[in-house]
Write a protein that holds these residues in place. Structure first.
Motif, short mmCIF file in Angstrom:
data_model
loop_
_atom_site.label_atom_id
_atom_site.label_comp_id
_atom_site.label_asym_id
_atom_site.label_seq_id
_atom_site.Cartn_x
_atom_site.Cartn_y
_atom_site.Cartn_z
N LEU A 78 0.83 -1.20 0.00
CA LEU A 78 0.00 0.00 0.00
C LEU A 78 0.87 1.25 0.00
O LEU A 78 1.81 1.36 0.80
CB LEU A 78 -0.93 0.01 1.22
CG LEU A 78 -1.87 -1.20 1.37
CD1 LEU A 78 -2.88 -0.94 2.48
CD2 LEU A 78 -2.57 -1.54 0.06
N VAL A 79 0.54 2.18 -0.90
CA VAL A 79 1.36 3.38 -1.08
C VAL A 79 0.49 4.63 -1.03
O VAL A 79 -0.68 4.61 -1.44
CB VAL A 79 2.14 3.32 -2.41
CG1 VAL A 79 3.16 2.18 -2.40
CG2 VAL A 79 1.21 3.18 -3.60
N VAL A 105 -2.59 4.82 8.77
CA VAL A 105 -3.43 4.23 7.72
C VAL A 105 -3.54 2.73 7.90
O VAL A 105 -4.63 2.15 7.81
CB VAL A 105 -2.88 4.58 6.32
CG1 VAL A 105 -3.58 3.74 5.23
CG2 VAL A 105 -3.05 6.06 6.03
N MET A 106 -2.43 2.08 8.19
CA MET A 106 -2.45 0.63 8.35
C MET A 106 -3.27 0.21 9.57
O MET A 106 -3.96 -0.81 9.55
CB MET A 106 -1.03 0.08 8.44
CG MET A 106 -0.22 0.26 7.17
SD MET A 106 -1.01 -0.47 5.69
CE MET A 106 -0.96 -2.22 6.08
N ASP A 145 -11.91 -4.98 -1.07
CA ASP A 145 -12.41 -3.97 -2.00
C ASP A 145 -13.14 -2.87 -1.24
O ASP A 145 -12.92 -1.67 -1.46
CB ASP A 145 -13.32 -4.63 -3.03
CG ASP A 145 -13.76 -3.68 -4.12
OD1 ASP A 145 -13.06 -2.68 -4.38
OD2 ASP A 145 -14.81 -3.94 -4.74
N GLU A 146 -14.01 -3.27 -0.32
CA GLU A 146 -14.80 -2.30 0.45
C GLU A 146 -13.90 -1.41 1.30
O GLU A 146 -14.07 -0.19 1.34
CB GLU A 146 -15.80 -3.05 1.32
CG GLU A 146 -16.79 -2.15 2.05
CD GLU A 146 -17.82 -2.94 2.82
OE1 GLU A 146 -18.41 -2.34 3.76
OE2 GLU A 146 -18.03 -4.12 2.53
N ALA A 183 -11.86 6.43 2.16
CA ALA A 183 -10.92 7.56 2.02
C ALA A 183 -9.82 7.38 3.06
O ALA A 183 -9.74 8.12 4.07
CB ALA A 183 -11.67 8.87 2.21
N LEU A 184 -8.94 6.44 2.82
CA LEU A 184 -7.93 6.08 3.80
C LEU A 184 -6.82 7.12 3.94
O LEU A 184 -6.18 7.21 4.99
CB LEU A 184 -7.30 4.72 3.42
CG LEU A 184 -8.27 3.52 3.44
CD1 LEU A 184 -7.62 2.32 2.79
CD2 LEU A 184 -8.70 3.22 4.87
N LEU A 185 -6.55 7.85 2.89
CA LEU A 185 -5.42 8.79 2.90
C LEU A 185 -5.81 10.20 3.29
O LEU A 185 -4.96 11.08 3.38
CB LEU A 185 -4.76 8.80 1.52
CG LEU A 185 -4.20 7.45 1.04
CD1 LEU A 185 -3.64 7.57 -0.37
CD2 LEU A 185 -3.15 6.95 2.00
N SER A 186 -7.10 10.43 3.52
CA SER A 186 -7.53 11.80 3.83
C SER A 186 -7.39 12.10 5.32
O SER A 186 -7.22 11.19 6.14
CB SER A 186 -8.99 11.98 3.41
OG SER A 186 -9.82 11.08 4.09
#
Length: 440
Positions: free
Chosen positions: A374-375, A388-389, A431-432, A437-440
């Motif tokens: 994941l990036v 995030v993780m 997928d879900e 919005a993981l990076l916000s």
């Protein structure tokens, strides 16, 4: 005794754990371990009946799935016959377990030294290589994990060795990993050639006559499921032959079906001198591991005492679990299922997720042994943050999926018995979560 009449078993279990259990690799105060009460196949559940799909295989070791009846039966029958006996004795179940393991090893491997797990398998393989060669140093990768005992933890390349560097004679080097290349390579072939050149220069710089062994995971697991490029493992074997160095391949995580082969190295046209194993050999039902020893090294100890041993080496219950597990895996085509699932279901499914979600920088793996890198930025390949993780793990767990997360990676590592439907269920959950919005 504690009164549990008004408490749920989940609560009671958590309280007991909090009061009395000291957990590994953790700061204890913040821990809130998940309660698990039972399991079957690819699912586990707590005392309240909440069920989880296990795509971690716990510590990437429950290859045959939870509570496989053939393994449980083998342990139960052995327990009724003989629960324990000293390693110095000859025991039928121990001999049968060793024979089943060597039958799946390359020609020229006829002896097994049993241990209590993977770390002490690597400890004893290192010891054998040093005694066989009369040399001292052991070379291993920076991106590696080999266990949490004296030499094994120092052979490990990651941060965990830094607090434990009490063992002598360990040297680390960089291996091939094109996605985050240390060698400015533009292709797998270039990465392979430059990594082998680097390794040879390390060998020469450390002193050829001082190096007993090179210790490698056939496919590095916890470090990132980094698939060796074509020619790398044979190239390492050639360097070992050139300089009289023993090659130890660590199959603790990647062995016994995980990659769709009995041993991961079987896909790479290479034969080591020593093979270490644990985890998948019996799916962790009873603690066990060992070293499969080439005849040349085993012969060293025909007239010379091997100065090593463990109280539980070849423990009858562990040996019965190996016999039960390997026979069931053979009879039920479980290794073949892992290969098919990887080829036909996981690889296309995970690559479809990559095409949909820019947060997935790379998908890599084989069999039931995959990683999603994941990036934060696909162009720069900057890893996502720990925050995030942490959220990813929580979101997956909240949807009933047990995950194995390391640094910025989701390791997709279900049991080898996983079904197409269970993979589809997990892919939908990935997928879900990756759509958030993981990076916000």
């Amino acid at each position: 005794m504690t009164d549990t009449s008004t408490k749920s078993l989940n609560t009671h279990t958590s309280e007991l754990d909090r009061a009395h259990v000291f957990h590994s690799w953790s700061a204890q105060a913040a821990l809130k371990p998940l309660v698990i009460a039972g399991g079957l196949g690819c699912r586990v559940w707590d005392h309240d009946g909440r069920t989880y799909l296990d795509f971690s295989s716990q510590l990437v070791n429950v290859n045959i799935g939870h509570q496989h009846p053939a393994v449980v039966k083998a342990i139960t029958e052995q327990a009724a016959l003989l629960t324990t006996i000293a390693p110095s004795t000859a025991n039928l179940t121990r001999g049968e377990a060793a024979r089943r393991i060597t039958d799946r090893a390359p020609a020229g491997f006829n002896k097994v030294f049993f241990t209590s797990g993977g770390a002490d398998a690597n400890e004893n393989a290192i010891r054998m290589a040093r005694l066989h060669t009369g040399r001292d140093k052991v070379l291993s990768l920076y991106k590696s994990y080999h266990g949490n005992t004296g030499a094994a933890i120092v052979a490990t390349g990651d941060w965990r060795r830094m607090h434990n560097e009490y063992s002598r004679g360990h040297v680390h080097f960089f291996g091939p990993f094109l996605y985050r290349s240390e060698f400015w390579a533009a292709s797998e072939a270039e990465e392979c050639a430059r990594a082998l050149h680097h390794l040879e220069r390390v060998i020469q710089s450390e002193g050829v006559a001082s190096i007993a062994a090179i210790l490698l995971e056939s496919i590095p697991g916890t470090a990132g499921i980094m698939m060796p490029p074509a020619g790398y493992l044979p190239g390492v074997r050639a360097l070992c032959d050139k300089y009289g160095i023993m090659l130890i391949l660590d199959e603790v995580m990647c062995g016994f079906g995980r990659t769709g082969h009995w041993f991961a190295f079987q896909a790479y046209d290479v034969v080591p001198d020593l093979i270490t194993f644990a985890k998948g050999v019996n799916s962790g039902y009873i603690p066990t591991g060992g070293v499969i020893i080439s005849d040349a090294i085993a012969d060293t100890f025909d007239e010379t005492v091997f100065p090593g041993g463990l109280t539980y080496s070849g423990h009858p219950l562990a040996m019965a679990s190996i016999v039960g597990a390997l026979d069931a895996m053979e009879a039920e085509g479980i290794v073949e299922n892992a290969a098919r699932i990887g080829r036909d279901v996981l690889e296309p499914g995970l690559k479809a997720l990559q095409a949909k979600h820019p947060i997935i920088g790379e998908v890599r793996g084989v069999g039931v042994f995959w990683a999603l890198e994941l990036v934060a930025d696909p162009a720069t390949r900057e890893p996502v943050s720990a925050a995030v993780m942490t959220r990813v793990k929580g979101e997956l767990l909240g949807r009933g999926l047990l995950s194995f997360l390391v640094e910025n990676r989701i390791h997709v590592v279900p049991p080898c018995v996983v079904t197409d439907a269970e993979v589809a269920e997990a892919l939908a959950i990935y997928d879900e979560v990756l759509s958030l919005a993981l990076l916000s």
